[in-house]
Enzyme design. Structure first.
Site, PDB file in Angstrom:
ATOM      1  N   GLN A  44       0.798  -1.241   0.000  1.00  0.00           N
ATOM      2  CA  GLN A  44       0.000   0.000   0.000  1.00  0.00           C
ATOM      3  C   GLN A  44       0.822   1.280   0.000  1.00  0.00           C
ATOM      4  OE1 GLN A  44      -0.237  -2.401   2.322  1.00  0.00           O
ATOM      5  NE2 GLN A  44      -2.296  -3.254   2.299  1.00  0.00           N
ATOM      6  N   HIS A  48      -1.528   3.242  -2.001  1.00  0.00           N
ATOM      7  CA  HIS A  48      -2.310   4.276  -1.291  1.00  0.00           C
ATOM      8  C   HIS A  48      -1.440   5.412  -0.772  1.00  0.00           C
ATOM      9  CE1 HIS A  48      -5.144   0.669  -0.259  1.00  0.00           C
ATOM     10  NE2 HIS A  48      -5.299   1.063  -1.506  1.00  0.00           N
ATOM     11  N   TYR A 179      -9.616  -6.659  -9.709  1.00  0.00           N
ATOM     12  CA  TYR A 179     -10.626  -5.676  -9.324  1.00  0.00           C
ATOM     13  C   TYR A 179     -11.297  -5.111 -10.569  1.00  0.00           C
ATOM     14  CZ  TYR A 179      -7.803  -5.654  -5.038  1.00  0.00           C
ATOM     15  OH  TYR A 179      -7.100  -6.018  -3.919  1.00  0.00           O
ATOM     16  N   LYS A 210      -7.252 -12.778  -5.375  1.00  0.00           N
ATOM     17  CA  LYS A 210      -7.731 -11.873  -4.328  1.00  0.00           C
ATOM     18  C   LYS A 210      -8.843 -11.015  -4.911  1.00  0.00           C
ATOM     19  CE  LYS A 210      -6.267  -8.018  -1.357  1.00  0.00           C
ATOM     20  NZ  LYS A 210      -5.294  -6.930  -1.170  1.00  0.00           N
ATOM     21  N   ASN A 212     -12.513  -8.453  -3.963  1.00  0.00           N
ATOM     22  CA  ASN A 212     -13.302  -7.794  -2.942  1.00  0.00           C
ATOM     23  C   ASN A 212     -14.483  -8.674  -2.592  1.00  0.00           C
ATOM     24  OD1 ASN A 212     -12.019  -5.268  -2.288  1.00  0.00           O
ATOM     25  ND2 ASN A 212     -12.438  -4.662  -4.411  1.00  0.00           N
ATOM     26  N   GLY A 263      -4.277  -6.071   4.566  1.00  0.00           N
ATOM     27  CA  GLY A 263      -3.150  -5.242   4.945  1.00  0.00           C
ATOM     28  C   GLY A 263      -3.488  -4.250   6.023  1.00  0.00           C
TER      29      GLY A 263
END
Lengths: 300, 300, 300, 300, 300
Positions: A44, A48, A179, A210, A212, A263
């Site tokens: 991240q 992010h 995603y 992975k 959501n 995470g």
């Protein structure tokens, strides 16, 4: 649920014959012989930037990148996924971690409405193979993010396919983050799209995908669509730890989800609480403990 | 219609001399010595995501990717075309299937009005050659989709040409899916365009071209335009099985179409009905059975 | 006009010394020792799709791709230019044809007003060299189309230069199709632009450049601009055969044009008439016959 | 602060074992055994064209590119970063300088509002390695600029990652210039973004990251986010030398910033004043001198 | 001004040690031991198409590409720069010319307001090295055009850097044409921008940079910005020969410009006048003759 013999059956056919044992060993390492997976996601700082690591309700320990390694080093995660560059800086002090090299990463500065999402390869599988040998670290696999529905989807599907092929050839586990995202995607959490993502994952030959969380009522659908590819659920924003464990318990035991890949819910805690939380998750995914025992780890 | 000697004449000149026998063997495998083709198309988990595999009028068995392999394993298809990744996950349990590796695939999330269609290579022919050797599977050919009329047409023609050249060099059958699509294409089913697609196929050296049905009155035109390249018709959305067989019977016997390349019409049925349907098609294409005998397979 | 000694002087300096004889031999083959050229252009099944091969005033024989080979096989063309893929399908039955592999082709579906023209390489020169060896066909050269004035012009100039360099190195003749096209081109037939195209051709080192006819009064200008590169004129839409021959006769004999590069005017005729027409052209370009003798071939 | 043993711990794991000593030696050279860095940035002749080198308040000596080398040659900088081309022209006369090859550079002619920023590689790491050997210069590292938040960010992250990996493998120090820039970046000096840039730097495995000064109150945040990657601050436009030293003194001693990476503030002075200024900076960063001693260098 | 010993000091450090003598020899050839340069630019048949070679006030001899070679062959130019393809067609008859291969070229059909300028590589340096060997021509260097300020600037800087590095490595002289151009460039002749272009040239390691004349009062500024890279001025549109010589005389003798790089002003004359003009320029640049002697060449 699985034993070694079951795991052997999970070896994909594109693993080179010389590397079948290595693949199996890596699979055992990250699944603790169960076929299930607890992935600690630590990419991240690029994805992010700094906002996940600093601010209200975030432990001040989280600001230091080494915090991630300290948590992973506790021994209570299946593997720790982050960029090769970060591993190169800290790995020498954290040799017991099972690393998954996250091969692509982008920041969230450019938003979907400005430009369709695309995340390029930071390193090749060959880099990882070379780095593994020269560093003598326990690098068990690679990870890659696909934005399904982006106008660059085709390029990312191609890269993902390349990576999985090369990873398997070299005995490494291949994990996709898929995603739905882009102008064409009205709802990134549309459960039908997420089930579609699972199908894409198995068609590309991924070992785990992975995704959501599509919502409880759609999990079975996803598990079916993924076939022989395991599903691990993303954690998303920080949530109450007990509720997280309850949901995980149900996901794994009732809906046959393979585990989780999280995470923020871990690293935003201080080291002690992060490790307790990992122990609880580890117990649910790998050791079949009951929910109360898991919750007790939070309080010990 | 053909015999082995006829098939020998079908070997393209870009097949490497060392691989002429291999090519011939592959051609025999998928055409059952007839020169005709029944291709079971199984790339929809990427192309159409989950909607082809789950919902009203779709057998619940279809949700599991393994359903495709079980059908193909029945022995009543000429070949099964899907992504290398999916084959790598299930192939070990299904070693008797003749596989065609579908080399490119994209989802249908981004629509033509948003962005011109482009579908990139997931694997190279060399990957397929290596995978064939290491897996010991019966991989007989490769497939590739071109969107004729897309602004990316030129890139896809180039990739298709590359793939066919490399496939033939290595003794593999090369099959193109050619669909007119893009802003420049007013009507994707325009029969003149579809005939043009057949001509493109033979100019690229494809062995078979999968096209959408241009309508009965245009089939002869397409067969002529394709010259020495065989034409197989796509099935499209689910339709009544008996009607399908009647149409196929006429296409193959009256209009000299080489066969069909279908997916949904097969895998949306449960295993038993799917296999019966395959038997009927197999009989029409490969065994010259009469229409009633074919229909009887549906009822047995 | 030329003799072998003159042709020797035409060998470009980038022909590898080992391949000078091969280049000379190829030059002799396609120019019949004259330095002039009659190229039968057969790349339209991609360039124009099916409309050149089917319809009013087109022989029904034209629908079958083999028609092109039958015409070329008559022995009355200098060379036959088409895609490698098509050659791979029919070449085994037509071993006496001198082939030029057309290396790029695009359809005309996407029009200039929608998107700037770009035509990518279907095969490399190395593919052609390998194919020549493995097929034992008489492949004498390669062809490539440039759209001068397109926003992709720079990429096409680069590819053309690469191809010519590699072709010459390997002893192959290099022929450019150069057409002004793109938003920046107000008039594709502007004679000054066409003369410019000739200059581009010689700067890239092409042996022959195929251009659209700029009009009689501009031919000398084009011949000068092209210098040591020969000019061959495109035929364009079908026109009266006698008028065609009259124009050709004047172009070659009065204006020193090197010959013609035509397709539709030949293959839209039935085989008999197509061959007669080829004989007439062959006579004018290679045998210095008088116009009436040429016209007589049409009537014999 | 550091000693050699500490520096040894700073060797990243992707340094090839054969090159660990070389890397350590390079690290010692540019940090003078301190782990800190004074980088003299000299890539502005491309980045800013001529305006940094000529005009009001700029020494006329600055107009000559050799001025940069004369300053660097004084021995009072840790390293001098500029393009390989420039080094190739002057290096032979300046063999004592520790060079960092700046691998990408662009001009500022095209502004962000016209087109998203992208700066491509001028040379590869392999070029640098070869050049180092053939020139026998002391080339200690490479530099690369990333525009975080550009629509081309993903391509630059990929290039940066590639470069760092290759640089470390070959024993070279890797330094990133990271600047938030692009339509998505509302404020290029947003301190949270700059802290994010530091995190990106360590995830890519950079040894040092050059950032714009986020403001005194945010420096600690940046140092934490960068973890084991050192931070050096850009100088920006020319400012008063004494104030510069005061700020630097505080940055290094109070906020644990690793040093500075500046250009204009040095080279726009005449040689004498530039060297005095360098001595002062050198003293603060590498020799732990007190502020007044540093200021005295300016007056001697 | 220079002697051989001075020239030795001009050898860039990225010239491979095995090729230092070759580089020096090439430098001597094109500078006639002076360090200065008279480059005859002959790439306009692509750059400007036919309009430079045909029309009012242009000798009819100019229409034939061979005219360029005849002029260069006179022995009164330092080197002749044109495309490799053109050289391949005429070089065999003109073996005494010192050739510079112009590596990129584009037409002027697509104007800047339509699309940002980009000019791609027609050949690589390796092609040139191979061609030099196989042709035994005196190829002394390579040339490349950069459009500074184009949105494609970054790609062209990267290609230029690559070419210079490879050229030097192989002992070839590297010459850049740098022109500010693109939407971001308000005035292509802005003297500050042109000085900036000179700085870019030396940072890329070019031996000479061809620029447009920024005006007399700015020449010193440009010479300084270019440092050890020589500046040669473009000639632009045809102008009076005597005035040209007067300006050149002042540029070289008063402002230390290294010479000129011109085409149209030469080749639009007939051969006799073109050679006289070359003799005059040659005298000024290489032989230090006085202006009147130079002018006399025009009249002899």
């Amino acid at each position: 649920m699985n034993n070694s013999k079951d795991l052997e059956k999970m070896i994909p056919l594109n693993v080179h014959s010389d590397n079948k044992n290595l693949y199996l060993e890596n699979l055992k390492k990250i699944t603790k012989d169960t076929g299930k997976l607890f992935l600690f996601a630590g990419d991240q700082k690029i994805e992010h930037l700094n906002k996940d690591f600093y601010g209200k309700d975030i432990s001040s320990q989280s600001a230091d990148p080494e915090h991630l390694f300290k948590i992973a080093n506790s021994g209570y995660v299946g593997c720790f996924a982050t960029q090769l560059g970060l591993i190169s800086k800290y790995g020498n002090d954290y040799k017991n971690i099972n690393y998954v090299v996250k091969l692509n990463s982008k920041t969230d500065l450019v938003q979907t409405k400005q430009s369709e999402p695309m995340s390029s390869l930071l390193n090749t599988v060959q880099d990882v193979v070379d780095f593994k040998q020269s560093s003598a670290l326990s690098i068990v696999g690679v990870g890659y993010t696909i934005y399904l529905g982006s106008e660059y989807e085709s390029a990312m599907l191609a890269q993902a396919s390349r990576i999985i092929y090369d990873a398997h050839k070299n005995g490494l586990i291949a994990i996709l983050w898929i995603y739905p995202r882009g102008k064409a995607v009205k709802n990134e959490l549309d459960p039908e799209l997420i089930a579609g993502a699972c199908g894409v994952g198995v068609c590309l030959g991924a070992d785990f995908v992975k995704i959501n969380n599509p919502g409880k009522e759609y999990l079975t659908n996803c598990v079916k669509a993924a076939g022989r590819t395991g599903i691990v659920l993303a954690g998303g924003k920080h949530k109450d730890s007990e509720i997280f464990l309850e949901e995980l318990y149900e996901q794994v035991n009732k809906f046959k989800i393979s585990g989780c890949a999280i995470g923020r819910n871990i690293h935003q805690k201080d080291l002690d609480n992060a490790v307790r939380f990992c122990k609880a998750i580890y117990g649910i995914i790998y050791e079949n403990i009951i929910l109360n025992d898991a919750k007790n780890y939070l309080k010990e």
